[in-house]
Write a protein that holds these residues in place. Structure first.
Motif, PDB file in Angstrom:
ATOM      1  N   ASN A 123     -42.532  -1.339  24.558  1.00  0.00           N
ATOM      2  CA  ASN A 123     -41.774  -2.557  24.362  1.00  0.00           C
ATOM      3  C   ASN A 123     -40.271  -2.257  24.375  1.00  0.00           C
ATOM      4  N   VAL A 124     -39.779  -1.780  25.502  1.00  0.00           N
ATOM      5  CA  VAL A 124     -38.372  -1.374  25.617  1.00  0.00           C
ATOM      6  C   VAL A 124     -37.793  -1.974  26.896  1.00  0.00           C
ATOM      7  N   ASP A 125     -36.460  -1.850  27.065  1.00  0.00           N
ATOM      8  CA  ASP A 125     -35.812  -2.462  28.231  1.00  0.00           C
ATOM      9  C   ASP A 125     -36.277  -1.856  29.546  1.00  0.00           C
ATOM     10  N   ASP A 126     -36.500  -0.548  29.538  1.00  0.00           N
ATOM     11  CA  ASP A 126     -36.854   0.133  30.782  1.00  0.00           C
ATOM     12  C   ASP A 126     -38.194   0.864  30.622  1.00  0.00           C
ATOM     13  N   PRO A 127     -39.299   0.117  30.677  1.00  0.00           N
ATOM     14  CA  PRO A 127     -40.600   0.734  30.407  1.00  0.00           C
ATOM     15  C   PRO A 127     -40.981   1.847  31.394  1.00  0.00           C
ATOM     16  N   LYS A 132     -42.297   7.512  31.999  1.00  0.00           N
ATOM     17  CA  LYS A 132     -42.072   8.834  32.613  1.00  0.00           C
ATOM     18  C   LYS A 132     -41.683   9.867  31.565  1.00  0.00           C
ATOM     19  N   GLU A 133     -40.787   9.467  30.637  1.00  0.00           N
ATOM     20  CA  GLU A 133     -40.355  10.399  29.582  1.00  0.00           C
ATOM     21  C   GLU A 133     -41.532  10.810  28.700  1.00  0.00           C
ATOM     22  N   LEU A 134     -42.286   9.790  28.249  1.00  0.00           N
ATOM     23  CA  LEU A 134     -43.415  10.081  27.350  1.00  0.00           C
ATOM     24  C   LEU A 134     -44.469  10.930  28.053  1.00  0.00           C
ATOM     25  N   MET A 135     -44.724  10.611  29.326  1.00  0.00           N
ATOM     26  CA  MET A 135     -45.737  11.379  30.066  1.00  0.00           C
ATOM     27  C   MET A 135     -45.328  12.838  30.199  1.00  0.00           C
ATOM     28  N   LYS A 136     -44.032  13.036  30.487  1.00  0.00           N
ATOM     29  CA  LYS A 136     -43.536  14.395  30.672  1.00  0.00           C
ATOM     30  C   LYS A 136     -43.666  15.180  29.368  1.00  0.00           C
ATOM     31  N   PHE A 137     -43.251  14.546  28.274  1.00  0.00           N
ATOM     32  CA  PHE A 137     -43.307  15.209  26.974  1.00  0.00           C
ATOM     33  C   PHE A 137     -44.755  15.506  26.569  1.00  0.00           C
TER      34      PHE A 137
END
Ligand code: S3P
Length: 178
Positions: A123-127, A132-137
């Motif tokens: 639920n953010v401006d740029d999902p 991508k960030e969460l997947m990478k982490f």
């Protein structure tokens, strides 16, 4: 012998959908960790995140996994962040084969964009960027947790469920009978 199938993987990789097909094909009960938490607390996951914060949610998640991991013969559908706490994977591994579902970020975006608000982390401006960030982490966490990995980007859920069953057949230590 292990007798649960635990499905892990990022949001939108099809854990719930594939889990229901597996439960039907193998005639086993399905337990969804998020639903268990919602029933216990009497609030939706979105409300828990909003009112109590992610840390409280993760504590509830650890408790729900602890209870469920002891069971046998179940299909266990985990929330996407279950892998973040190593204790969850350790507990699941005792009785469960852990199946990691993966899909491309584009597919995940498509699958998650039609349930507005139900996934508080997106639920953010740029999902897209967030995914991508969460997947990478999280990638190493999913990989470390997985006994079996199945890509759900292309096949329909029925094919994905059949692929899991085929892999389990050649997997020593999984009890289909229980
Ligand atoms: C989360 C995934 C969600 C839910 C919560 C947090 C995550 O489950 O547990 O919103 O951290 O990836 P789904 O993977 O079923 O969407």
């Amino acid at each position: 012998m292990k007798s649960n199938i635990a499905l892990i993987g990022f949001m939108g990789t099809g854990k719930t959908a594939v889990g229901h097909v597996l439960a039907k094909k193998l005639n086993r009960p399905l337990v969804e960790i998020d639903s268990l938490i919602e029933r216990k607390v009497g609030k939706s996951i979105a409300d828990i995140f909003r009112n109590d914060g992610e840390i409280t949610f993760r504590e509830l998640e650890i408790e729900a996994v602890r209870e469920t991991a002891r069971e046998r013969g179940k299909i266990i559908v985990c929330g996407g962040g279950v892998v973040l706490n190593a204790i969850n994977i350790d507990r699941l591994r005792e009785n469960s084969i852990i199946v990691n579902l993966v899909a491309s970020p584009e597919i995940i975006l498509k699958r998650t964009s039609n349930n507005e608000g139900s996934r508080p982390l997106l639920n953010v401006d740029d999902p897209v960027r967030r995914i991508k960030e969460l997947m990478k982490f999280r990638k190493p966490f999913y990989e470390r947790g997985a006994d079996i990995t199945i890509d759900t980007s292309k096949p329909d859920i029925n094919t994905a469920a059949n692929q899991i069953i085929d892999r389990l057949k050649s997997y020593e230590g999984f009890d289909f009978q229980e």
